[in-house]
Design a protein around this motif. Sequence first.
Motif, PDB file in Angstrom:
ATOM      1  N   ALA A  46       0.841  -1.199   0.000  1.00  0.00           N
ATOM      2  CA  ALA A  46       0.000   0.000   0.000  1.00  0.00           C
ATOM      3  C   ALA A  46       0.874   1.245   0.000  1.00  0.00           C
ATOM      4  CB  ALA A  46      -0.923  -0.007   1.204  1.00  0.00           C
ATOM      5  N   ASN A  47       1.999   1.179   0.691  1.00  0.00           N
ATOM      6  CA  ASN A  47       2.956   2.284   0.771  1.00  0.00           C
ATOM      7  C   ASN A  47       4.335   1.734   0.436  1.00  0.00           C
ATOM      8  OD1 ASN A  47       1.073   4.233   1.719  1.00  0.00           O
ATOM      9  ND2 ASN A  47       1.193   3.335   3.743  1.00  0.00           N
TER      10      ASN A  47
ATOM     11  N   PRO B 224      -0.764   6.147   8.038  1.00  0.00           N
ATOM     12  CA  PRO B 224      -1.146   7.120   9.071  1.00  0.00           C
ATOM     13  C   PRO B 224      -1.087   6.494  10.465  1.00  0.00           C
ATOM     14  CG  PRO B 224      -2.698   7.185   7.245  1.00  0.00           C
ATOM     15  CD  PRO B 224      -1.803   5.993   7.020  1.00  0.00           C
ATOM     16  N   ARG B 225      -0.499   7.251  11.387  1.00  0.00           N
ATOM     17  CA  ARG B 225      -0.347   6.771  12.769  1.00  0.00           C
ATOM     18  C   ARG B 225      -0.718   7.890  13.733  1.00  0.00           C
ATOM     19  NH1 ARG B 225       2.345   2.173  14.079  1.00  0.00           N
ATOM     20  NH2 ARG B 225       3.039   3.276  15.916  1.00  0.00           N
ATOM     21  N   PRO B 226      -1.029   7.545  14.962  1.00  0.00           N
ATOM     22  CA  PRO B 226      -1.492   8.566  15.913  1.00  0.00           C
ATOM     23  C   PRO B 226      -0.418   9.541  16.380  1.00  0.00           C
ATOM     24  CG  PRO B 226      -1.418   6.397  16.962  1.00  0.00           C
ATOM     25  CD  PRO B 226      -1.121   6.191  15.495  1.00  0.00           C
TER      26      PRO B 226
ATOM     27  N   TRP C 245      -1.834  12.347   9.673  1.00  0.00           N
ATOM     28  CA  TRP C 245      -1.247  12.664   8.378  1.00  0.00           C
ATOM     29  C   TRP C 245      -1.062  11.379   7.589  1.00  0.00           C
ATOM     30  CZ3 TRP C 245       2.807  16.187  11.052  1.00  0.00           C
ATOM     31  CH2 TRP C 245       2.265  17.461  11.246  1.00  0.00           C
ATOM     32  N   SER C 246      -1.495  11.402   6.348  1.00  0.00           N
ATOM     33  CA  SER C 246      -1.401  10.211   5.497  1.00  0.00           C
ATOM     34  C   SER C 246      -0.241  10.296   4.519  1.00  0.00           C
ATOM     35  CB  SER C 246      -2.712  10.036   4.724  1.00  0.00           C
ATOM     36  OG  SER C 246      -2.932  11.166   3.899  1.00  0.00           O
ATOM     37  N   ASP C 247       0.598  11.328   4.667  1.00  0.00           N
ATOM     38  CA  ASP C 247       1.645  11.557   3.669  1.00  0.00           C
ATOM     39  C   ASP C 247       3.053  11.623   4.268  1.00  0.00           C
ATOM     40  OD1 ASP C 247       1.352  14.018   4.976  1.00  0.00           O
ATOM     41  OD2 ASP C 247       1.573  15.190   3.144  1.00  0.00           O
ATOM     42  N   VAL C 248       3.298  10.867   5.322  1.00  0.00           N
ATOM     43  CA  VAL C 248       4.607  10.921   5.994  1.00  0.00           C
ATOM     44  C   VAL C 248       5.580   9.950   5.333  1.00  0.00           C
ATOM     45  CG1 VAL C 248       5.836  10.572   8.170  1.00  0.00           C
ATOM     46  CG2 VAL C 248       3.577  11.672   8.174  1.00  0.00           C
TER      47      VAL C 248
END
Length: 136
Positions: free
Chosen positions: A30-31, A47-49, A60-63
């Motif tokens: 997926a990534n 994405p993580r907390p 954030w989904s773009d790290v």
Amino acid sequence: MSDDEERPARVSDVHEIALAMPHVTVDPGANPVYQVGRKSFVFFRTPRPDAVDPVTGERWSDVIVFWVESDDDKQALVRDESTPFFTTPHFAGHPSVLLRASRVGELTRGELAEIIQDAWLSRASKRRAADWLAAR
């Protein structure tokens, strides 16, 4: 430095530069996760907390995660307010820095290439690293 190296970096450059390094494999999943000798050196994180929008609390989904050679290298990048790099408590003691894909354009393509090449060097075997450096 060429004009291309001076232009703002793009997310597509992360993929292009990482794939151009020797002996790289990619786990597309997926990534994407870029590896050398089965060791990750750049990966797109789920994405993580621990990485959230300070206003909305949305993850954030773009790290993107980049390995670094040492804690000194990490601190130099995250403490320099002129760079878009950051870290989170989850990565305390981990030799890596984080960058949001939405901020990659704050770097030039040349700067991004240097970060990715350094990430690769920090994870490649000594022989592979020496061979790559000698060929440059």
